[in-house]
Design an enzyme around this catalytic site. Structure first.
Site, PDB file in Angstrom:
ATOM      1  N   SER A 107       0.809  -1.216   0.000  1.00 41.73           N
ATOM      2  CA  SER A 107       0.000   0.000   0.000  1.00 41.73           C
ATOM      3  C   SER A 107       0.842   1.266   0.000  1.00 41.73           C
ATOM      4  O   SER A 107       0.338   2.339  -0.335  1.00 41.73           O
ATOM      5  CB  SER A 107      -0.952   0.005   1.198  1.00 41.73           C
ATOM      6  OG  SER A 107      -0.246  -0.216   2.410  1.00 41.73           O
ATOM      7  N   ASP A 166      -2.809   5.882  11.812  1.00 43.68           N
ATOM      8  CA  ASP A 166      -1.996   5.481  10.666  1.00 43.68           C
ATOM      9  C   ASP A 166      -0.771   6.385  10.599  1.00 43.68           C
ATOM     10  O   ASP A 166      -0.846   7.529  10.151  1.00 43.68           O
ATOM     11  CB  ASP A 166      -2.812   5.587   9.372  1.00 43.68           C
ATOM     12  CG  ASP A 166      -2.038   5.079   8.160  1.00 43.68           C
ATOM     13  OD1 ASP A 166      -0.831   4.793   8.287  1.00 43.68           O
ATOM     14  OD2 ASP A 166      -2.644   4.972   7.079  1.00 43.68           O
ATOM     15  N   HIS A 190       1.348   5.189   6.320  1.00 44.19           N
ATOM     16  CA  HIS A 190       0.999   5.770   5.021  1.00 44.19           C
ATOM     17  C   HIS A 190       1.101   7.291   5.097  1.00 44.19           C
ATOM     18  O   HIS A 190       1.414   7.860   6.145  1.00 44.19           O
ATOM     19  CB  HIS A 190      -0.409   5.334   4.613  1.00 44.19           C
ATOM     20  CG  HIS A 190      -0.553   3.861   4.497  1.00 44.19           C
ATOM     21  ND1 HIS A 190      -1.127   3.083   5.489  1.00 44.19           N
ATOM     22  CD2 HIS A 190      -0.189   3.000   3.519  1.00 44.19           C
ATOM     23  CE1 HIS A 190      -1.114   1.815   5.124  1.00 44.19           C
ATOM     24  NE2 HIS A 190      -0.544   1.731   3.927  1.00 44.19           N
TER      25      HIS A 190
END
Length: 455
Positions: free
Chosen positions: A188, A425, A428
């Site tokens: 990702s 998170d 990312h």
């Protein structure tokens, strides 16, 4: 998937020599670093021989007499612990000067390690695309949509020591990519980069309807493949989900069927991408993930499931499988292979699944002493790359991302009612954001190739 393929008639690169670095660190460790390539697309970085944690290496340009099309290894072993014969980058690029108005900037880029630099504040900086304008962003990366209200993290640009990265020009990049197929393969974080590039290129077009979605969003979610075709330029930008690069598997045990990871098998894909013009791989984060279960009854070769295997050794085996696939299946006369380095995370007080946090971070790290240790995953990658026949252009983004503790979605990773989530998170990146700078570095490499090969 022929509609997403790009037709190409001849190689779009020319022979060139590589820059190599050798840095003697204090104490007893020896580092071989390969920074930015000279004249063509050849980006490589370090081959580390130490098994202990290491800080980020410095760089000194060196140029061995090997050619990218010879069978010599891309990362050679040092002749001694301190020196290699060299020709300065300035001398090498001077002989290839052009009459273009931006030739000096390109020469500066060719003699510069673009991954060694710092983030500088730029009050006039504008994102390459607007938060709400791009339909290709995952909700989890759309921090504006998820309630983030501070945008100072967009007011920084990456400035290498000794050169200037040109502003990304989407139309110019599309012209350079005319008739080509670009495929991102990985986890990702690579999807972060793919979405950034897709949005940046889309923003440059007046007629957005000239972009054809080869696969729809629902299919992307279920099958891990997404492709955009820019009709007016006959090029495609694609993403293939492959977090380990090797094949996830299932094996029948006495306790029933359980999941394993086939270290000896490249992951199968519904998209055959070995003949793409540019392939950008990555892996790393899932090797620190709970899914590896500390190597207990998880890793498999052939019919053998290891009772226990160190994750570092499993990664080495997997990358050797990937390297063998690239060397045997990719036509290096046509295809440029990139590998994106490890993107830094910034969890404090735990990891992603144990209360780790990064909310409240508003500024980058400014003192290099506070950067983390160089990732063990990248030392293994660099060792494997050094033994490959195929040139692999290493986008070493690790250090530049380590500074940016302010650029993660953090609590702004869920748009359901714009509620603060309990799981933050800090791996990312918000988009627009840090991955846009990775694509500016990719753009810089294409400028050098365009200047030297006129493709």
């Amino acid at each position: 998937m022929n509609i997403g393929m790009a037709c190409f008639k001849k190689p779009w690169f020319a022979s060139s020599e590589f820059s190599r670095n050798l840095q003697q660190r204090p104490r007893t460790h020896h580092i071989l670093t390969v920074p930015f390539f000279l004249l063509s697309l050849f980006l490589l970085s370090a081959s580390y021989t130490s098994n202990s944690p290491t800080p980020y290496p410095a760089a000194t340009p060196l140029f061995p007499p090997s050619s990218p099309f010879s069978n010599s290894h891309m990362l050679s072993k040092p002749r001694s612990r301190s020196t290699l014969s060299s020709v300065t980058a300035a001398e090498r690029t001077h002989a290839n000067s052009t009459t273009n108005s931006d030739s000096q900037a390109i020469r500066d880029l060719a003699s510069c390690d673009i991954f060694d630099g710092t983030w500088v504040r730029d009050e006039h900086a504008e994102p390459l695309y607007q938060h709400a304008s791009c339909p290709y962003l995952d909700d989890a990366f759309n921090c504006f949509k998820n309630g983030r209200s501070d945008f100072d993290y967009l007011k920084y640009r990456w400035k290498p020591h000794g050169c200037h990265i040109p502003r990304f020009d989407g139309l110019k990049m599309l012209r350079m990519l005319r008739g080509k197929r670009v495929v991102f393969v990985g986890d990702s974080l690579n999807r972060n980069m793919w979405q950034s590039l897709a949005c940046s290129l889309r923003a440059s077009l007046k007629d957005k309807t000239r972009i054809y979605e080869v696969s729809g969003r629902r299919e992307f979610r279920t099958q891990g493949f997404f492709s955009l075709n820019f009709r007016d330029y006959a090029c495609s930008i694609e993403f293939v989900k492959s977090p380990f690069l090797v094949q996830e598997w299932k094996v029948l045990r006495n306790t029933g069927q359980r999941e394993t990871l086939r270290l000896d098998m490249i992951q199968a894909s519904k998209s055959q991408y070995n003949n793409a013009d540019i392939i950008i791989f990555n892996t790393g984060h899932w090797w620190n993930h709970y899914k590896t279960r500390n190597g207990i009854n998880y890793f498999q070769e052939g019919n053998h499931v290891y009772d226990r295997l160190q994750v570092s050794e499993a990664l080495r085996k997997a990358l050797k499988t990937w390297a063998a696939w690239v060397d045997s299946r990719v036509d290096r006369r046509r295809t440029r292979v990139f590998f994106t380095g490890f993107s830094a995370s910034h969890y404090k007080g735990g990891q992603w699944n144990s209360g780790g946090k990064c909310d409240g971070e508003k500024e980058p790290i400014t003192n290099e002493r506070y950067l983390g240790e160089y990732p063990w995953t990248m030392r293994i990658l660099e060792s494997v790359i050094s033994e490959m026949k195929t040139p692999v252009f290493y986008l070493n983004i690790t250090k530049m991302t380590d500074y940016r503790k302010d650029g993660h979605p953090s609590v702004n990773n869920n748009n359901k009612g714009r509620l603060r989530t309990t799981v933050q998170d800090c791996s990312h990146w918000c988009l627009p954001g840090i991955p846009d700078s990775w694509n500016e570095l990719l753009y810089a490499t294409l400028l050098i190739a365009h200047n030297n090969t006129h493709f």
